[in-house]
Scaffold this active site. Structure first.
Site, PDB file in Angstrom:
ATOM      1  CD  GLU A   1       0.261  -1.328   3.184  1.00 38.46           C
ATOM      2  OE1 GLU A   1       0.266  -2.363   2.475  1.00 38.46           O
ATOM      3  OE2 GLU A   1       0.374  -1.533   4.568  1.00 38.46           O
TER       4      GLU A   1
ATOM      5  CG  HIS B   1      -5.852  -5.715   1.040  1.00 35.32           C
ATOM      6  ND1 HIS B   1      -6.379  -6.462   2.445  1.00 35.32           N
ATOM      7  CD2 HIS B   1      -4.669  -5.290   1.600  1.00 35.32           C
ATOM      8  CE1 HIS B   1      -5.143  -6.398   3.429  1.00 35.32           C
ATOM      9  NE2 HIS B   1      -4.421  -5.593   2.687  1.00 35.32           N
ATOM     10  CD  GLU B   2      -2.491  -3.965  -0.779  1.00 38.52           C
ATOM     11  OE1 GLU B   2      -1.846  -3.056   0.015  1.00 38.52           O
ATOM     12  OE2 GLU B   2      -2.224  -5.069  -0.705  1.00 38.52           O
TER      13      GLU B   2
ATOM     14  CG  HIS C   1      -3.355  -1.226   3.617  1.00 40.07           C
ATOM     15  ND1 HIS C   1      -3.208  -1.306   4.943  1.00 40.07           N
ATOM     16  CD2 HIS C   1      -2.958  -2.333   3.065  1.00 40.07           C
ATOM     17  CE1 HIS C   1      -3.175  -2.633   5.041  1.00 40.07           C
ATOM     18  NE2 HIS C   1      -3.007  -3.154   4.062  1.00 40.07           N
TER      19      HIS C   1
ATOM     20  CD  GLU D   1      -1.776  -5.759   6.208  1.00 39.47           C
ATOM     21  OE1 GLU D   1      -2.800  -6.004   5.487  1.00 39.47           O
ATOM     22  OE2 GLU D   1      -0.733  -5.229   5.881  1.00 39.47           O
TER      23      GLU D   1
ATOM     24  CG  ASP E   1       9.243  -8.270   7.108  1.00 39.14           C
ATOM     25  OD1 ASP E   1       8.080  -7.757   6.814  1.00 39.14           O
ATOM     26  OD2 ASP E   1      10.310  -7.536   7.002  1.00 39.14           O
TER      27      ASP E   1
ATOM     28  CE1 TYR F   1      -1.612 -10.053   6.835  1.00 42.99           C
ATOM     29  CE2 TYR F   1      -3.046  -8.932   5.213  1.00 42.99           C
ATOM     30  CZ  TYR F   1      -1.765  -9.130   5.653  1.00 42.99           C
ATOM     31  OH  TYR F   1      -0.595  -8.626   5.035  1.00 42.99           O
TER      32      TYR F   1
HETATM   33  N1  BES Z   1       0.931  -4.509   3.676  1.00 42.27           N
HETATM   34  C1  BES Z   1       0.794  -5.716   2.971  1.00 42.27           C
HETATM   35  C2  BES Z   1       2.111  -6.417   2.553  1.00 42.27           C
HETATM   36  C3  BES Z   1       2.870  -6.643   3.773  1.00 42.27           C
HETATM   37  C4  BES Z   1       2.608  -7.032   4.967  1.00 42.27           C
HETATM   38  C5  BES Z   1       4.400  -6.164   3.352  1.00 42.27           C
HETATM   39  C6  BES Z   1       3.745  -7.265   5.798  1.00 42.27           C
HETATM   40  C7  BES Z   1       5.452  -6.530   4.350  1.00 42.27           C
HETATM   41  C8  BES Z   1       4.891  -6.850   5.562  1.00 42.27           C
HETATM   42  C9  BES Z   1      -0.137  -5.738   2.010  1.00 42.27           C
HETATM   43  O1  BES Z   1      -1.248  -4.857   2.387  1.00 42.27           O
HETATM   44  C10 BES Z   1      -1.138  -6.991   1.963  1.00 42.27           C
HETATM   45  O2  BES Z   1      -1.575  -7.213   3.028  1.00 42.27           O
HETATM   46  N2  BES Z   1      -0.894  -7.765   0.940  1.00 42.27           N
HETATM   47  C11 BES Z   1      -1.607  -9.127   0.745  1.00 42.27           C
HETATM   48  C12 BES Z   1      -2.659  -8.847  -0.021  1.00 42.27           C
HETATM   49  C13 BES Z   1      -3.999  -8.816   0.569  1.00 42.27           C
HETATM   50  C14 BES Z   1      -5.082  -8.726  -0.370  1.00 42.27           C
HETATM   51  C15 BES Z   1      -4.013  -9.864   1.619  1.00 42.27           C
HETATM   52  C16 BES Z   1      -0.415  -9.856   0.076  1.00 42.27           C
HETATM   53  O3  BES Z   1       0.633  -9.556  -0.423  1.00 42.27           O
HETATM   54  O4  BES Z   1      -0.782 -11.173  -0.165  1.00 42.27           O
HETATM   55 ZN    ZN Z   2      -2.498  -5.316   3.752  1.00 42.83          ZN
END
Ligand code: BES
Ligand code: ZN
Length: 643
Positions: free
Chosen positions: A303, A327-328, A331, A350, A409, A417
């Site tokens: 995001e 989703h993004e 955010h 999330e 991470d 989520y």
């Molecule tokens: N912010 C996250 C990606 C992220 C999370 C990067 C933790 C680094 C550390 C992003 O918004 C996200 O949640 N992406 C998901 C997609 C979403 C539709 C569930 C993904 O990458 O799968």
């Molecule tokens: Zn996210």
């Protein structure tokens, strides 16, 4: 640029620019430090910074990208607000090569890089000597985790190199010397100089999409972000990039060959924005564009403000996977406007966003599609609880207690989520949608551009939503939801009626193998449900029947392909071997490749050898983050060890 950049300076920075901060400037800046950072949950164990003493308020980058050396080099000029008498500031640094640090007048400042830990890097402590603006000359390391440098052959066009950054959670300290903690919001500006023929884009306002000529056959692109953001949200990509508008304020960036396809896939962006603004109030970030990255991008989406980064694996051709973009976009409120103060409260980013994503999908594509996606999430959540060690595992709490030996991470996961979204849905049902929606919109307003903690959110809920209704709060069990493991018994499970016949079809097909019993012409979500409902030991004969009828081994829909390959691997179904090889070597989205490698490693006898062979082939194309994850899964000991 000089004139324009003034617009990006914060008030504190402008005072600092006029000389050492006087007493009233210091007071003003100190008063602005968010009080929540001084609360127990506001303390970030993943940063060396001490924002209560001295904090960065503005970052000005002037960097050149060297695609031969894989290095960004130049300066970061930081504006600093301090508590009275602060002598030093502590920044986060992970592998940066520091060349020198001065004040705004070029006077050298003493600094020290402390001991480096593999997760967090090292504290960079600078003696301020009264300075409120400092200039750090530095380079990033060639193996900086936030950066993926790609050779031309790794791109779609195969002619020009590519670089992109990924800051969340704590990676930006590998290319920006600042305080890398989500509670320390900073405005920023950047001048990025790149080889001629490449375009730089960033997560802020672009001053000119064409850039200006710079010496040495190069071009300089300038950007600014005048709203304070968490530093993990500073992002950049450089490559052979084209833009296609969707409307006046939205569009897509990607390599030239992808831009039309991407714009068509995301044609509903305007509707997403309308839905999101109706739900949560005005979008505050100016433009909203999507950058479609090369297939090694480790996430579905990220995001980054004004410019969501997205994997090309969501381009299915039929808009069936665009909820990632909803989703993004969501955010822009939950995460970017109101931000988890520390990674312990990742769920505030999330969980809220997953909930909002589903509300946007409901408005744009209708309640049935939204219910299917929510129901799939429920299954995900059950699986996530199992994988986290069951309902008593502390990793199934919404508020986490990350310790310094845990990498945020990897320690933060799917629970944030799914359980997070389920919690908000449970509150929604308890108080009614109308009241809840009004509350949430006002909540984003009240805390706009501020860090937030679990305690802060719960206090806000009690003070506002449950002001005259403590009994309902009590009944929901707010503290249990946030601070206890497992899924509370009152969790609202949205059940899709469309899945009833799908589940029946899966059971019948599993029992009879009669292909007439399998669903045809249904949505991606129904296909996913069908595949995931099939018993893991269904057997190769039935898999062959399905493959012949539906060609899931070669489908271009990445989610279906993934679900299919998981089932195929569980059955050691050899005809899917080529499909697995192709899928694992043509994209590096961690959500897909990590489980598939783990599935292979779980197949004694044949799996580990296949995993290592495929990984040896895929690894050079993967992002450093993905490499870090898969190295552990397959026990990687170097390419030679697989021979
Ligand atoms: N912010 C996250 C990606 C992220 C999370 C990067 C933790 C680094 C550390 C992003 O918004 C996200 O949640 N992406 C998901 C997609 C979403 C539709 C569930 C993904 O990458 O799968
Ligand atoms: Zn996210």
């Amino acid at each position: 640029m000089a004139l324009r950049s003034i617009a990006f300076l914060t008030a504190a920075a402008m005072l600092a620019a006029c000389g050492p901060a006087n007493d009233s400037a210091t007071k003003a800046a100190t008063a602005a430090a968010p009080a929540i950072l001084a609360t127990p949950e506001g303390k970030d164990v993943n940063s060396y910074a001490n924002p209560l003493e001295a904090r960065v308020t503005h970052v000005a980058l002037d960097l050149a990208a060297d695609f031969d050396a894989h290095v960004l080099s130049g300066t970061a000029t930081l504006d600093i607000a301090t508590a009275r008498d602060a002598q030093k500031i502590v920044l986060d640094d992970n592998g940066l090569v520091i060349k020198g640090i001065t004040d705004a007048n070029g006077k050298a400042l003493a600094y020290q890089v402390g001991a480096r830990d593999p997760i967090h890097g090292a504290p960079l402590t600078i003696q301020l000597g009264g300075a409120r603006r400092i200039v750090i000359a530095y380079e990033s390391a060639p193996d900086a985790t936030a950066l993926q440098w790609m050779a031309p052959e790794q791109t779609l066009g195969k002619k020009k190199p590519y670089l992109f950054t990924q800051g969340e959670a704590i990676l930006n300290r590998t290319w920006i010397p600042t305080q890398d903690s989500p509670g320390i919001r900073q405005t920023w500006e950047a001048r990025i100089t790149v080889p001629d023929g490449l375009t730089a884009v960033m997560s802020g306002e672009s001053q000119s999409t064409l850039g200006e000529t710079a010496p040495g056959n190069r071009r300089t692109f300038s950007f600014g972000m005048d709203k304070p953001v968490a530093p993990y949200l500073i992002a950049m990509a450089i490559g052979d990039l084209r833009f296609k508008a969707i409307d006046d304020t939205m569009g897509v960036w990607s390599e030239p060959a992808m831009v039309d396809k991407a714009a068509a896939e995301f044609a509903d962006l305007g509707k997403f924005m309308e839905a999101a603004e109706e739900l949560y109030g005005p979008y505050r970030w100016g433009r909203y564009d999507v950058l479609v990255l090369p297939p090694s991008f480790p996430y579905g989406g990220m995001e980054n403000p004004t410019l969501t980064f997205a994997t090309p694996t969501i381009i299915a051709g039929d808009k069936s996977l665009v909820s990632v973009i909803a989703h993004e976009l969501a955010h822009s409120w939950s995460g970017n406007l109101v931000t988890n103060a520390t990674w312990d409260d990742f769920w505030l980013n999330e969980g809220f966003t997953t909930y909002a994503e589903n509300r946007i999908i409901e408005r744009v594509y209708g309640p049935e599609r939204a219910a299917m996606e929510a129901d799939l999430l429920w299954t995900d959540m059950e699986q996530a609880v199992d994988e986290a060690g069951g309902p008593t595992s502390k990793l199934t709490q919404l508020h986490l207690d990350l310790t310094p030996d845990m990498d945020p991470d990897t320690a933060t996961g799917q629970i944030a989520y799914d359980k997070g979204a389920t919690f908000l849905r449970t509150i929604e049902q308890a108080v009614g949608r109308e009241k809840w929606d009004a509350y949430l919109k006002a909540y984003f307003d009240r805390h706009a551009f501020q860090p937030q903690t679990s305690a802060g959110f719960l206090a806000d809920l009690r003070a506002n939503l449950f002001k005259n209704d403590a009994a309902t709060a009590q009944k929901i069990g707010l503290d249990q939801w946030v601070y206890q493991p497992g899924i509370p018994a009152n969790a609202v499970h949205v059940k899709s009626t469309a899945f009833v016949p799908i589940d029946k079809a899966a059971a019948t097909f599993a029992a009879t193998g009669d292909i007439a019993q399998a669903p045809r012409g249904v949505s991606t979500q129904e296909i996913l449900r069908f595949i995931n409902q099939l018993p893991r030991d269904i057997g190769n004969a039935k898999l062959a029947t399905l493959d012949a009828a539906f060609h899931w081994s070669t489908t271009g829909n990445s989610e279906i392909r993934f679900a299919w390959l998981e089932l195929a691997i569980a059955n050691h179904y050899p005809p899917a071997g080529a499909s697995a090889e192709d899928f694992l070597t043509s994209q590096g989205r961690r959500k897909f490749v990590a489980p598939l490698f783990a599935d292979l490693m779980d197949q004694p006898g044949w799996g580990p050898a296949v995993a290592r062979r495929l990984y040896a082939k895929a690894r050079p194309g993967y992002h450093p983050l993905t490499v870090g994850t898969i190295d552990k899964i397959v026990g990687w000991k170097g390419a030679d060890a697989t021979k």
